[in-house]
Design an enzyme around this catalytic site. Structure first.
Site: not given
Ligand code: FAD
Length: 584
Positions: A174, A302-303, A323, A357, A388, A425, A433, A558
């Site tokens: 990020k 992916g992400v 992909e 690939v 992962r 994970d 997370a 608004h």
């Protein structure tokens, strides 16, 4: 023991509900999740599902009766079990407590043994109520929760506190994606009347890495500070865990009444010729790259592949994503995924889908990736981002029951060894997370107080921090059609949103998927500005089971981006003010 069925409280204002019709009769077998009655809340009709399995022993309040919330309306129990009339008032008190706990996402401990497991003060110096192995999101949350509950807690970390997320995951990516956003902003400056002396720029890779490291250090230092403030004992080193709940760190052995395995995950590898080339990087490696490659092939859309691909594309690197699925980030709603693909292509990223690939050849300091459709991609560097796998280093002695390569846990986050839990994970349920935070917290509570709390991850939001951002919670359109058949879809675009236009961010849309009968919200998907922030509102709405009709009672400020989400909800009912009228 018989379990009460109570009139649920479905909103802050709801005081009573009407039983329209019992769908099960006394003596009927009931399975958890079965619809047992149709009822009317203060706003809408809905079906009430059984929370337990058994036999419907007794109906206390019949069809047509209006019953105050949390009052007992029936009992489920074992066949032949008798529910006494006199049990009702006492049971109602329990019901109130049950309702309060359930409202907080908790369950009432079902056995006295659960309540009996209070933390002990009589522990030897090397003994702990709870030992946490791994200091990532699942681990540090678990440790602090355990300490908050009064436990003597130890945490073992072999590397840096903060785990994947803080060191080589959420936070570094990020930080770099903010750079991509700043570069996009520069492109808009002149059109807004801000004349820069020059729009030329260079990227100082050393500085970008150093800045990222400063951000990471600030946060990882914060985690250690929190652990210390909560009096959690810290051990640095690899924890070798044994079935008797001892953990060895180098020459030291400590013993826990319970152990939390929060060892996380590591990069998954594929076995293709050439993959061992030093020019093939993992996400861990690329975050510390101090030289800009001219070109980058990303294996896996992916992400992680898409976020990191965009960072380097924004720096001017020639990026090609490869992909296997027919679209990028295939877990996303198809319409959103295709829209993102279009936007990324406009930003210069090349995206190849439905192809893999098969071989990598390194020659003259560059790579040729041979694809299984006969094409070739030549690049200076490649990023391996195909997913992962759980990190099992130190857990070899446990002989745990596994689900494929993941540690199998029950709904309390407990492994096949009682008293040993595995949140985050490492159990592969949801590799995010914030899901790890929740699993860690729940595991710690169960370890300290007996198994009573389940980790409900159904409404976990997920986001991709591209520019524009993408975020989702709940079912995709494809999943909703498959599960519900008859669904309603509402959409609204950012192209007409005041704040988005004022911010040069007027692209993308919000899509809401609802059940056609009760207008229950099944999924929310956003591509547009601040999607990762906005999705939290949608997750809260869904967790609290608000219907579209109820949501429309709220007022959204608004000008805000989230007005688009409000309008998408309104569009489900054909009532969006800023959409053209729906054809009847
Ligand atoms: C590039 C990338 C970007 C990501 N971005 C996001 C995002 O934006 N949002 C999001 O929600 N998720 C993101 N994730 C996923 C997120 O990082 C993980 O879901 C999260 O870190 C999982 O937390 P955890 O505690 O289960 O495991 P981890 O964070 O992997 O932590 C496990 C810890 O245990 C330690 N450990 C392992 N074995 C032992 C042992 N035997 N003894 C002692 N210590 C041990 C490890 O050193 C590590 O510190 C991203 C991941 C990657 C790779």
């Amino acid at each position: 023991m018989a379990v009460e069925i109570i009139m649920p409280k479905l909103g802050v204002d709801m005081q009573e509900g009407e039983i329209i019709e019992w769908k099960k009769q006394e003596g009927d077998v009931v399975n958890e999740g079965d619809v047992i009655l149709e009822m009317m809340s203060d706003k809408t009709s809905m079906e009430l599902e059984a929370e337990d399995s058994g036999v419907l022993l007794k109906i206390v309040r019949g069809n047509g009766e209006v019953v105050p919330v949390t009052e007992v309306i029936g009992y489920i129990g074992a066949e032949g079990e008798v529910v006494g009339e006199s049990a009702a008032p006492a049971a109602a008190q329990v019901t109130q407590a049950t309702a309060d706990l359930k409202a907080a996402g908790l369950e009432v401990p079902s056995t006295p043994a659960a309540a009996a497991q209070a933390p002990k003060a009589d522990l030897a110096a090397n003994e702990y109520d709870m030992i946490v192995v791994g200091g990532g999101p699942a681990g540090y949350y678990a440790a602090i929760k355990g300490a908050q509950l009064g436990g003597k807690v130890a945490i073992v970390e072999k590397s840096e506190f903060g785990g994947t997320c803080l060191n080589v995951g959420c936070i570094p990516t990020k930080t770099y994606l903010k750079n991509a956003e700043i570069l996009d902003g520069i492109k808009h400056a002149a059109g807004r009347g801000i004349n820069l002396a020059s729009t030329n720029y260079t990227i100082d890779m050393d500085k970008t890495v150093d800045f990222k490291n400063t951000v990471v250090k600030t946060l990882t230092g914060g985690v250690q500070g929190l652990l210390k403030a909560n009096k959690v004992t810290i051990f640095n080193g690899l924890g070798q865990v044994n079935p008797d709940k001892t953990v060895t760190i180098g020459s030291e052995t400590i013993k826990g009444r319970s152990v939390i395995l929060a060892t996380g995950s590591k990069v998954s590898r594929i076995n293709i010729p050439g993959i061992e080339s030093k020019l093939v990087l993992t996400s861990d490696d690329i975050l510390d790259l101090r030289e800009m490659p001219k070109s980058l092939a990303v294996m896996g859309g992916g992400v992680v592949g898409i976020e990191l691909g965009l960072v380097w594309a924004s720096y001017g690197v020639d990026v090609t994503v490869i992909e296997m699925a027919d679209r990028i980030i295939p877990a996303m709603d198809k319409e959103v995924s295709l829209e993102l693909q279009k936007i990324l292509a406009k930003k210069g990223m090349k995206i190849k889908t439905s192809v893999g690939v098969s071989e990598i050849v390194e020659a003259n300091n560059q790579l040729t990736l041979k694809l299984n459709n006969g094409e070739e991609v030549v690049a200076e560097k490649a990023l391996l981002s195909i997913g992962r796998v759980p990190q099992m280093n130190g857990l070899e002695n446990l002989n745990l029951e596994m689900d494929r390569n993941r540690i199998k846990v029950n709904e309390y986050q407990e492994t096949s060894i009682p008293g040993i839990y595995a949140p985050g994970d490492v159990n592969g349920t949801k590799m995010l997370a914030h899901a790890a935070y929740r699993m860690g917290e729940v595991a710690a509570e169960n370890a300290m107080k007996g198994n009573h709390r389940k980790a409900n991850l159904e409404f976990t939001p997920a986001a991709v921090y591209t520019h524009p951002e993408v975020a989702m919670v709940g079912l995709t359109e494809e999943q909703a059609r498959e599960q519900y058949g008859n669904i309603l879809i509402g959409k609204n675009s950012f192209t007409g949103n005041g704040r988005a236009i004022a911010s040069n961010e007027a692209q993308g849309f919000v899509k809401v998927i609802a059940d056609a009968k009760y207008h229950e919200i099944l999924g929310v998907h956003i591509i547009g500005p601040a999607a990762a922030e906005m999705i939290n509102e949608a997750a809260t709405i869904m967790e609290n089971e608000l219907t579209v009709d109820e949501l429309l009672l709220s007022i959204h400020g608004h000008p805000t981006f989230s007005e688009v989400m409000y309008e998408a909800f309104a569009d489900v009912l054909g009532e969006a003010i800023h959409n053209p009228p729906k054809r009847k």
